[in-house]
Scaffold this active site. Structure first.
Site, PDB file in Angstrom:
ATOM      1  N   GLU A   1      -7.405  45.371  99.108  1.00  0.00           N
ATOM      2  CA  GLU A   1      -7.647  46.105 100.360  1.00  0.00           C
ATOM      3  C   GLU A   1      -8.827  47.044 100.165  1.00  0.00           C
ATOM      4  O   GLU A   1      -8.855  47.854  99.234  1.00  0.00           O
ATOM      5  CB  GLU A   1      -6.415  46.890 100.817  1.00  0.00           C
ATOM      6  CG  GLU A   1      -6.730  47.688 102.090  1.00  0.00           C
ATOM      7  CD  GLU A   1      -5.546  48.014 102.971  1.00  0.00           C
ATOM      8  OE1 GLU A   1      -4.500  47.338 102.847  1.00  0.00           O
ATOM      9  OE2 GLU A   1      -5.665  48.936 103.781  1.00  0.00           O
TER      10      GLU A   1
ATOM     11  N   GLU B   1     -11.194  52.599  97.606  1.00  0.00           N
ATOM     12  CA  GLU B   1     -11.459  53.632  98.626  1.00  0.00           C
ATOM     13  C   GLU B   1     -12.417  54.658  97.998  1.00  0.00           C
ATOM     14  O   GLU B   1     -12.463  54.795  96.769  1.00  0.00           O
ATOM     15  CB  GLU B   1     -10.123  54.269  99.049  1.00  0.00           C
ATOM     16  CG  GLU B   1     -10.146  55.409 100.039  1.00  0.00           C
ATOM     17  CD  GLU B   1     -10.884  55.109 101.335  1.00  0.00           C
ATOM     18  OE1 GLU B   1     -12.030  55.570 101.418  1.00  0.00           O
ATOM     19  OE2 GLU B   1     -10.357  54.453 102.238  1.00  0.00           O
TER      20      GLU B   1
ATOM     21  N   ASP C   1     -17.446  52.769  95.666  1.00  0.00           N
ATOM     22  CA  ASP C   1     -18.006  51.958  96.745  1.00  0.00           C
ATOM     23  C   ASP C   1     -17.610  50.493  96.501  1.00  0.00           C
ATOM     24  O   ASP C   1     -17.937  49.908  95.462  1.00  0.00           O
ATOM     25  CB  ASP C   1     -19.536  52.112  96.719  1.00  0.00           C
ATOM     26  CG  ASP C   1     -20.218  51.373  97.858  1.00  0.00           C
ATOM     27  OD1 ASP C   1     -19.617  50.449  98.426  1.00  0.00           O
ATOM     28  OD2 ASP C   1     -21.371  51.732  98.160  1.00  0.00           O
TER      29      ASP C   1
ATOM     30  N   ASP D   1     -15.146  51.613 109.054  1.00  0.00           N
ATOM     31  CA  ASP D   1     -15.809  52.626 109.903  1.00  0.00           C
ATOM     32  C   ASP D   1     -16.700  51.930 110.927  1.00  0.00           C
ATOM     33  O   ASP D   1     -17.561  51.123 110.551  1.00  0.00           O
ATOM     34  CB  ASP D   1     -16.649  53.571 109.036  1.00  0.00           C
ATOM     35  CG  ASP D   1     -15.774  54.465 108.182  1.00  0.00           C
ATOM     36  OD1 ASP D   1     -14.962  55.219 108.744  1.00  0.00           O
ATOM     37  OD2 ASP D   1     -15.883  54.393 106.944  1.00  0.00           O
TER      38      ASP D   1
ATOM     39  N   LYS E   1     -22.932  54.259 116.949  1.00  0.00           N
ATOM     40  CA  LYS E   1     -24.308  54.435 117.461  1.00  0.00           C
ATOM     41  C   LYS E   1     -25.205  53.325 116.926  1.00  0.00           C
ATOM     42  O   LYS E   1     -25.156  53.022 115.722  1.00  0.00           O
ATOM     43  CB  LYS E   1     -24.863  55.791 117.018  1.00  0.00           C
ATOM     44  CG  LYS E   1     -24.164  56.949 117.694  1.00  0.00           C
ATOM     45  CD  LYS E   1     -24.768  58.267 117.274  1.00  0.00           C
ATOM     46  CE  LYS E   1     -24.010  59.390 117.963  1.00  0.00           C
ATOM     47  NZ  LYS E   1     -24.039  60.635 117.229  1.00  0.00           N
TER      48      LYS E   1
ATOM     49  N   ASP F   1     -11.145  48.274 116.139  1.00  0.00           N
ATOM     50  CA  ASP F   1     -10.925  48.612 117.553  1.00  0.00           C
ATOM     51  C   ASP F   1     -12.261  48.889 118.248  1.00  0.00           C
ATOM     52  O   ASP F   1     -12.287  49.499 119.308  1.00  0.00           O
ATOM     53  CB  ASP F   1      -9.962  49.794 117.691  1.00  0.00           C
ATOM     54  CG  ASP F   1     -10.531  51.092 117.150  1.00  0.00           C
ATOM     55  OD1 ASP F   1     -11.621  51.072 116.527  1.00  0.00           O
ATOM     56  OD2 ASP F   1      -9.890  52.142 117.350  1.00  0.00           O
TER      57      ASP F   1
ATOM     58  N   THR G   1      -1.620  51.272 110.581  1.00  0.00           N
ATOM     59  CA  THR G   1      -2.320  52.229 109.713  1.00  0.00           C
ATOM     60  C   THR G   1      -2.518  53.545 110.479  1.00  0.00           C
ATOM     61  O   THR G   1      -2.357  53.608 111.704  1.00  0.00           O
ATOM     62  CB  THR G   1      -3.715  51.718 109.292  1.00  0.00           C
ATOM     63  OG1 THR G   1      -4.555  51.698 110.458  1.00  0.00           O
ATOM     64  CG2 THR G   1      -3.653  50.344 108.664  1.00  0.00           C
TER      65      THR G   1
ATOM     66  N   PHE H   1      -5.317  55.040 111.105  1.00  0.00           N
ATOM     67  CA  PHE H   1      -6.433  54.918 112.037  1.00  0.00           C
ATOM     68  C   PHE H   1      -5.983  54.209 113.316  1.00  0.00           C
ATOM     69  O   PHE H   1      -6.335  54.597 114.425  1.00  0.00           O
ATOM     70  CB  PHE H   1      -7.574  54.146 111.370  1.00  0.00           C
ATOM     71  CG  PHE H   1      -8.859  54.171 112.150  1.00  0.00           C
ATOM     72  CD1 PHE H   1      -9.770  55.206 111.999  1.00  0.00           C
ATOM     73  CD2 PHE H   1      -9.158  53.153 113.046  1.00  0.00           C
ATOM     74  CE1 PHE H   1     -10.960  55.223 112.728  1.00  0.00           C
ATOM     75  CE2 PHE H   1     -10.337  53.160 113.777  1.00  0.00           C
ATOM     76  CZ  PHE H   1     -11.239  54.194 113.614  1.00  0.00           C
ATOM     77  N   GLU H   2      -5.174  53.155 113.144  1.00  0.00           N
ATOM     78  CA  GLU H   2      -4.697  52.417 114.326  1.00  0.00           C
ATOM     79  C   GLU H   2      -3.772  53.292 115.168  1.00  0.00           C
ATOM     80  O   GLU H   2      -3.822  53.262 116.399  1.00  0.00           O
ATOM     81  CB  GLU H   2      -3.967  51.141 113.906  1.00  0.00           C
ATOM     82  CG  GLU H   2      -3.542  50.326 115.117  1.00  0.00           C
ATOM     83  CD  GLU H   2      -2.855  49.017 114.772  1.00  0.00           C
ATOM     84  OE1 GLU H   2      -2.419  48.848 113.625  1.00  0.00           O
ATOM     85  OE2 GLU H   2      -2.740  48.165 115.673  1.00  0.00           O
TER      86      GLU H   2
END
Ligand SMILES: C[S@@+](CC[C@H](N)C(=O)[O-])C[C@H]1O[C@@H](n2cnc3c(N)ncnc32)[C@H](O)[C@@H]1O
Length: 250
Positions: free
Chosen positions: A79, A104, A131, A154, A158, A190, A227, A229-230
Site C-alpha cells: 500500500e 508513507e 518516497d 493526493d 490545480k 474522489d 479510509t 480521507f474517504e
C-alpha cells in the site's frame, strides 16, 4: 548490477523515470508530497523510538529480500500512501496469511500505524518511511506483489500542480514491473479529472488489463475499507471512482 546500483531488470523503468524528471537527481525530483512534520504527537514520536525496529524497514540502496523481511513467502500486498494506516492495519489484522508492506512519508501517520500495529500485534505488517518512487526504483524486486493499492493519492487539483500527481505514466510502468503476473493494481480517487486521467493511462499501459469489461471504472472492491480521507470526502458528499487492473501474464 549496473553503475546506477540497480539490477538490470529495472533499467528501462529507471530510464523512463529519468525522462519524467528530465535528468533530475533525487533531490531535484518533482515530488508528489510536501512534508508536514508539525502535528506529530509525543506518543507517535515515541513509537518511532520504541517500535521502529519491530515494524520499520530502513531505506537505502540495497534490494530488499522480502522473504527475509517477513520470515516467510506468503502473498504480498503493497500500500502506497496509507495516511494514518487505520485501514491498512485492519486489513492486515483480518488477513494474517498475507504480508502487508506500507510506504508513507507522513511521520504522524506512520507513528499512528506503529502504535496500532503494536496494539494488534501484527506480525504481517512492515512499514517504510520514504518516497514510494524511490523505494520502488531502488529497493523492491521485480514481479513480487500480488496486489498494489493506492487509495486516494493526493489529487493536486490545480492544473499547475498536476505535475506533482503520483500516478503518471512512468510511475505506472514502475508499478507494473513490480507486480506478479495476474497481480492486481487497485486505485481509488474522489477527484474526477484525476480519475479519468488515471483510467486513460492505465488503459494505455500494455502490461496491464482492465479487470472491468468495457474498460471503465470498477465497482468498489471488497478489499478496500473506509479510509480517513474517504470518510472526510463522504461528509462533503464526494463521489469515489475505483480502478482495478491486473498485470498481464506474459
Ligand atoms: C490524500 S492522502 C490519503 C491517505 C490515505 N490513503 C487515506 O485514504 O486516508 C495521500 C497520502 O499519500 C502520501 N504520499 C504522497 N506521495 C507519496 C509518495 N511519493 N510516497 C509515499 N507516500 C506518499 C501522503 O503523505 C498522504 O498521506
Amino acid at each position: 548490477m549496473s553503475s546506477l546500483g540497480v539490477s538490470e531488470d529495472s533499467l528501462p523503468i529507471v530510464a523512463a523515470l529519468a525522462d519524467l524528471n528530465s535528468g533530475a537527481d533525487a533531490s531535484q525530483r518533482i515530488r508528489s508530497f510536501v512534508r508536514r512534520e508539525s502535528r506529530i504527537t509525543h506518543a507517535q514520536q515515541r513509537a518511532f523510538v520504541e517500535l521502529w525496529s519491530r515494524f520499520g524497514i530502513d531505506t537505502g540502496a540495497a534490494r530488499l529480500d522480502l522473504e527475509q523481511v517477513f520470515g516467510r513467502r506468503g502473498p504480498l500486498v503493497l500500500e502506497i500512501g496509507f495516511g494514518d494506516g487505520e485501514s491498512l492495519a485492519a486489513m492486515a489484522s483480518a488477513d494474517p496469511q498475507t504480508d502487508y508492506l506500507g510506504i508513507e512519508v507522513h511521520r504522524p501517520g506512520i507513528g499512528h500505524l506503529l502504535l496500532r500495529a503494536a496494539e494488534l500485534q501484527l506480525g504481517n505488517l512492515r512499514i517504510l518511511c520514504a518516497d514510494a518512487v524511490e523505494v520502488l526504483e531502488r529497493q523492491l524486486p521485480a514481479a513480487c506483489f500480488d496486489r498494489i493499492q493506492i487509495f486516494f493519492p493526493d489529487p493536486w487539483p490545480k492544473v499547475r500542480h498536476h505535475k506533482r500527481r503520483l500516478i503518471q505514466q512512468p510511475f505506472i510502468a514502475l508499478l507494473a514491473h513490480k507486480m506478479k503476473p495476474d497481480g492486481q493494481l487497485l486505485i481509488a480517487t474522489d477527484c474526477v479529472n484525476y480519475a479519468h486521467s488515471i483510467l486513460n493511462l492505465l488503459n494505455a499501459t500494455p502490461e496491464l488489463r482492465n479487470m472491468v469489461d468495457g474498460g471503465g471504472f470498477a465497482p468498489r472492491p471488497s478489499q478496500r475499507l473506509l479510509t480517513r480521507f474517504e470518510q472526510r470526502g463522504r461528509r462533503l458528499g464526494h463521489r469515489v471512482w475505483d480502478l482495478a487492473f491486473a498485470r498481464r501474464a506474459e
